[in-house]
Design a protein around this motif. Structure first.
Motif, mmCIF file in Angstrom:
data_model
loop_
_atom_site.group_PDB
_atom_site.id
_atom_site.type_symbol
_atom_site.label_atom_id
_atom_site.label_comp_id
_atom_site.label_asym_id
_atom_site.label_seq_id
_atom_site.Cartn_x
_atom_site.Cartn_y
_atom_site.Cartn_z
ATOM 1 N N ALA A 133 -4.476 50.521 23.372
ATOM 2 C CA ALA A 133 -5.111 50.270 22.072
ATOM 3 C C ALA A 133 -6.328 51.179 21.875
ATOM 4 C CB ALA A 133 -5.521 48.798 21.975
ATOM 5 N N GLU A 154 -14.830 52.827 29.535
ATOM 6 C CA GLU A 154 -13.812 52.236 30.420
ATOM 7 C C GLU A 154 -14.479 51.769 31.710
ATOM 8 O OE1 GLU A 154 -10.499 51.245 30.254
ATOM 9 O OE2 GLU A 154 -11.165 50.448 32.176
ATOM 10 N N ALA A 164 -9.745 51.416 35.257
ATOM 11 C CA ALA A 164 -8.964 52.655 35.331
ATOM 12 C C ALA A 164 -8.512 53.037 33.933
ATOM 13 C CB ALA A 164 -7.747 52.441 36.221
ATOM 14 N N GLY A 205 -6.257 53.981 31.073
ATOM 15 C CA GLY A 205 -4.832 53.664 30.895
ATOM 16 C C GLY A 205 -4.587 52.170 30.810
ATOM 17 N N GLN A 254 -3.863 48.148 31.779
ATOM 18 C CA GLN A 254 -3.004 47.327 32.649
ATOM 19 C C GLN A 254 -1.623 47.936 32.910
ATOM 20 O OE1 GLN A 254 -1.369 43.731 30.394
ATOM 21 N NE2 GLN A 254 -3.245 44.152 29.282
ATOM 22 N N ALA A 264 2.680 49.711 36.226
ATOM 23 C CA ALA A 264 4.127 49.524 35.993
ATOM 24 C C ALA A 264 4.892 50.777 36.400
ATOM 25 C CB ALA A 264 4.373 49.199 34.520
ATOM 26 N N VAL A 271 -19.213 47.991 29.259
ATOM 27 C CA VAL A 271 -20.037 47.475 28.166
ATOM 28 C C VAL A 271 -20.404 46.031 28.495
ATOM 29 C CG1 VAL A 271 -20.109 46.920 25.701
ATOM 30 C CG2 VAL A 271 -18.973 49.018 26.487
ATOM 31 N N MET A 299 -10.410 45.592 24.694
ATOM 32 C CA MET A 299 -10.657 45.263 26.104
ATOM 33 C C MET A 299 -9.462 44.692 26.853
ATOM 34 S SD MET A 299 -14.380 43.600 25.437
ATOM 35 C CE MET A 299 -14.369 42.698 26.962
ATOM 36 N N GLY A 300 -8.372 44.446 26.148
ATOM 37 C CA GLY A 300 -7.169 43.958 26.828
ATOM 38 C C GLY A 300 -7.384 42.632 27.528
ATOM 39 N N THR A 301 -6.657 42.456 28.622
ATOM 40 C CA THR A 301 -6.777 41.227 29.428
ATOM 41 C C THR A 301 -6.807 41.632 30.891
ATOM 42 O OG1 THR A 301 -4.368 41.049 29.500
ATOM 43 C CG2 THR A 301 -5.506 39.760 27.793
ATOM 44 N N ASN A 325 -11.812 38.837 28.803
ATOM 45 C CA ASN A 325 -13.131 38.985 29.431
ATOM 46 C C ASN A 325 -14.163 39.231 28.329
ATOM 47 O OD1 ASN A 325 -15.022 39.425 31.372
ATOM 48 N ND2 ASN A 325 -14.431 41.559 31.751
ATOM 49 N N ALA A 341 -0.035 47.238 20.774
ATOM 50 C CA ALA A 341 -1.403 47.686 21.091
ATOM 51 C C ALA A 341 -1.688 49.019 20.402
ATOM 52 C CB ALA A 341 -1.572 47.812 22.606
HETATM 53 C C1 LIG Z 1 2.796 44.786 35.116
HETATM 54 C C2 LIG Z 1 2.886 44.937 33.622
HETATM 55 C C3 LIG Z 1 4.012 45.505 33.053
HETATM 56 C C4 LIG Z 1 4.108 45.650 31.677
HETATM 57 N N1 LIG Z 1 5.209 46.234 31.156
HETATM 58 C C5 LIG Z 1 5.288 46.479 29.837
HETATM 59 C C6 LIG Z 1 6.406 47.190 29.287
HETATM 60 O O1 LIG Z 1 7.319 47.587 30.006
HETATM 61 N N2 LIG Z 1 6.410 47.426 27.958
HETATM 62 C C7 LIG Z 1 5.399 47.008 27.118
HETATM 63 O O2 LIG Z 1 5.447 47.274 25.922
HETATM 64 N N3 LIG Z 1 4.330 46.335 27.617
HETATM 65 C C8 LIG Z 1 4.243 46.063 28.945
HETATM 66 N N4 LIG Z 1 3.161 45.376 29.442
HETATM 67 C C9 LIG Z 1 2.118 44.920 28.498
HETATM 68 C C10 LIG Z 1 1.220 46.109 28.123
HETATM 69 O O3 LIG Z 1 0.775 46.721 29.309
HETATM 70 C C11 LIG Z 1 0.021 45.648 27.304
HETATM 71 O O4 LIG Z 1 0.453 44.968 26.153
HETATM 72 C C12 LIG Z 1 -0.847 46.827 26.855
HETATM 73 O O5 LIG Z 1 -1.113 47.687 27.942
HETATM 74 C C13 LIG Z 1 -2.154 46.333 26.254
HETATM 75 O O6 LIG Z 1 -2.995 47.428 25.999
HETATM 76 P P1 LIG Z 1 -4.531 47.196 25.618
HETATM 77 O O7 LIG Z 1 -5.095 48.541 25.360
HETATM 78 O O8 LIG Z 1 -4.639 46.160 24.566
HETATM 79 O O9 LIG Z 1 -5.196 46.525 26.901
HETATM 80 P P2 LIG Z 1 -5.365 47.019 28.418
HETATM 81 O O10 LIG Z 1 -4.245 47.862 28.856
HETATM 82 O O11 LIG Z 1 -5.639 45.768 29.180
HETATM 83 O O12 LIG Z 1 -6.667 47.946 28.367
HETATM 84 C C14 LIG Z 1 -7.958 47.421 28.186
HETATM 85 C C15 LIG Z 1 -8.947 48.283 28.939
HETATM 86 O O13 LIG Z 1 -10.276 47.839 28.622
HETATM 87 C C16 LIG Z 1 -11.070 47.949 29.785
HETATM 88 N N5 LIG Z 1 -12.237 47.058 29.627
HETATM 89 C C17 LIG Z 1 -12.234 45.706 29.586
HETATM 90 N N6 LIG Z 1 -13.470 45.233 29.425
HETATM 91 C C18 LIG Z 1 -14.292 46.318 29.359
HETATM 92 C C19 LIG Z 1 -15.700 46.468 29.201
HETATM 93 N N7 LIG Z 1 -16.517 45.425 29.057
HETATM 94 N N8 LIG Z 1 -16.228 47.735 29.186
HETATM 95 C C20 LIG Z 1 -15.416 48.832 29.313
HETATM 96 N N9 LIG Z 1 -14.057 48.729 29.473
HETATM 97 C C21 LIG Z 1 -13.513 47.483 29.491
HETATM 98 C C22 LIG Z 1 -10.128 47.525 30.901
HETATM 99 O O14 LIG Z 1 -10.578 48.002 32.162
HETATM 100 C C23 LIG Z 1 -8.818 48.169 30.460
HETATM 101 O O15 LIG Z 1 -8.616 49.446 31.021
HETATM 102 C C24 LIG Z 1 3.047 45.213 30.833
HETATM 103 C C25 LIG Z 1 1.900 44.624 31.395
HETATM 104 C C26 LIG Z 1 1.815 44.513 32.785
HETATM 105 C C27 LIG Z 1 0.565 43.902 33.400
#
Ligand SMILES: Cc1cc2nc3c(=O)[nH]c(=O)nc-3n(C[C@H](O)[C@H](O)[C@H](O)COP(=O)(O)OP(=O)(O)OC[C@H]3O[C@@H](n4cnc5c(N)ncnc54)[C@H](O)[C@@H]3O)c2cc1C
Length: 255
Positions: free
Chosen positions: A13, A32, A35, A37, A39, A43, A80, A108-110, A192, A238
């Motif tokens: 996202a 960030e 890492a 990229g 969660q 995978a 942050v 921030m994802g989960t 978080n 996302a």
């Molecule tokens: C094992 C696994 C397999 C998956 N397989 C698939 C799949 O095959 N296909 C699919 O579509 N989806 C899959 N998903 C779901 C998909 O990964 C998530 O829906 C997607 O990555 C969410 O992206 P995001 O950017 O919202 O959050 P995230 O990927 O969680 O990224 C959020 C980032 O914010 C950072 N962050 C958090 N708090 C702070 C802060 N206070 N300050 C700075 N940085 C911060 C975190 O470190 C993280 O890097 C899978 C998930 C997992 C765990």
């Protein structure tokens, strides 16, 4: 340091938001704390990202990170810890510095839910992992335990059965078998977002309340990805949120 758009999180996202906001000519800073990229990087294979069949999560996110950086988004490895509204701008405090931003995108994802206090005590000095594909090989021929009752726990067990000498399966709060050398935890994911309380509305589980427009209760703050209240938490949703939030942030800046 002042930026047009500050993005919290460099997952799908946040990086997508960075691509869109940079292409719109805005100065963009992505924070960030873990890492780059997010969660998905653990995978081994993603099968539902359109256009790249069976790409690893790490490779997919490396490409997207490079794209965001090439378009001008800056990325800093800082967590942050606070955001405060100051008139028409925001003061972003990290574990290292302070920044001023015209608008904020929360991406921030989960993160994995941790063991209960009781189980953590029970685990003692034993290794605790949240990813069998990352750490399973370290326990070749050794007994391990998987904690959890959902699909992820089943997948972790199936993976570990080819490696470990024995795979115990227990539920949240069950005692941990004495001979297990590593504890693989698969009991869901949590947000978080505690430090955002008071700035934006959160639901009871800490998800940021916003509709498909990614607009939060605080003007100038937008939310994208898994940390938003939504039905489908996937890469494509996302990425979609990232684009929508960035476009909304760009419009807000020009108002
Ligand atoms: C094992 C696994 C397999 C998956 N397989 C698939 C799949 O095959 N296909 C699919 O579509 N989806 C899959 N998903 C779901 C998909 O990964 C998530 O829906 C997607 O990555 C969410 O992206 P995001 O950017 O919202 O959050 P995230 O990927 O969680 O990224 C959020 C980032 O914010 C950072 N962050 C958090 N708090 C702070 C802060 N206070 N300050 C700075 N940085 C911060 C975190 O470190 C993280 O890097 C899978 C998930 C997992 C765990």
């Amino acid at each position: 340091m002042k930026y047009d758009v500050a993005i919290i999180g460099a997952g799908m996202a946040g990086l997508t938001a960075g691509i869109y906001a940079s292409r719109a000519g805005k100065s963009v800073l992505i924070f960030e704390s873990g890492a780059i990229g997010g969660q998905i990087i653990t995978a081994p294979s993603v099968e539902n990202w359109p256009g790249s069949f069976r790409i690893s999560g790490a490779d997919l996110m490396q490409d997207i990170k490079n794209q965001a950086a090439e378009l001008g988004a800056e990325i800093r490895y800082e967590e942050v810890v606070e955001i405060a509204k100051k008139d028409k701008t925001f003061l972003v405090t990290t574990d290292e510095d302070e920044y001023i931003a015209g608008t904020i995108i929360v991406a921030m994802g989960t993160e994995p839910r941790r063991l209960s206090e009781k189980q953590a005590k029970d685990a003692g000095d034993r290794a605790i992992s949240y990813c069998a594909t990352c750490d399973g090989a370290l326990y070749k021929g050794k007994p391990v335990v998987v904690v959890g009752s959902g699909n992820t726990a089943k997948q972790e067990m199936a993976y570990l059965k080819n490696i470990a000498s024995k795979v115990y399966h227990i539920h949240h709060d069950d005692p941990i078998p004495e001979d297990a050398e590593a504890v693989f935890v698969a009991i869901g994911r949590v947000t978080n977002t505690g430090f955002l309380k008071g700035l934006v509305d959160l639901d009871d589980n800490g998800y940021v309340i916003a509709g498909e427009d990614c607009v939060t209760s605080c003007p100038g703050v937008f939310v994208a990805g898994d940390c938003r209240v939504k039905e489908v938490r996937q890469l494509v949703t996302a990425a979609a949120d990232g684009a929508v939030a960035a476009e909304a942030a760009v419009s807000y800046l020009s108002e």
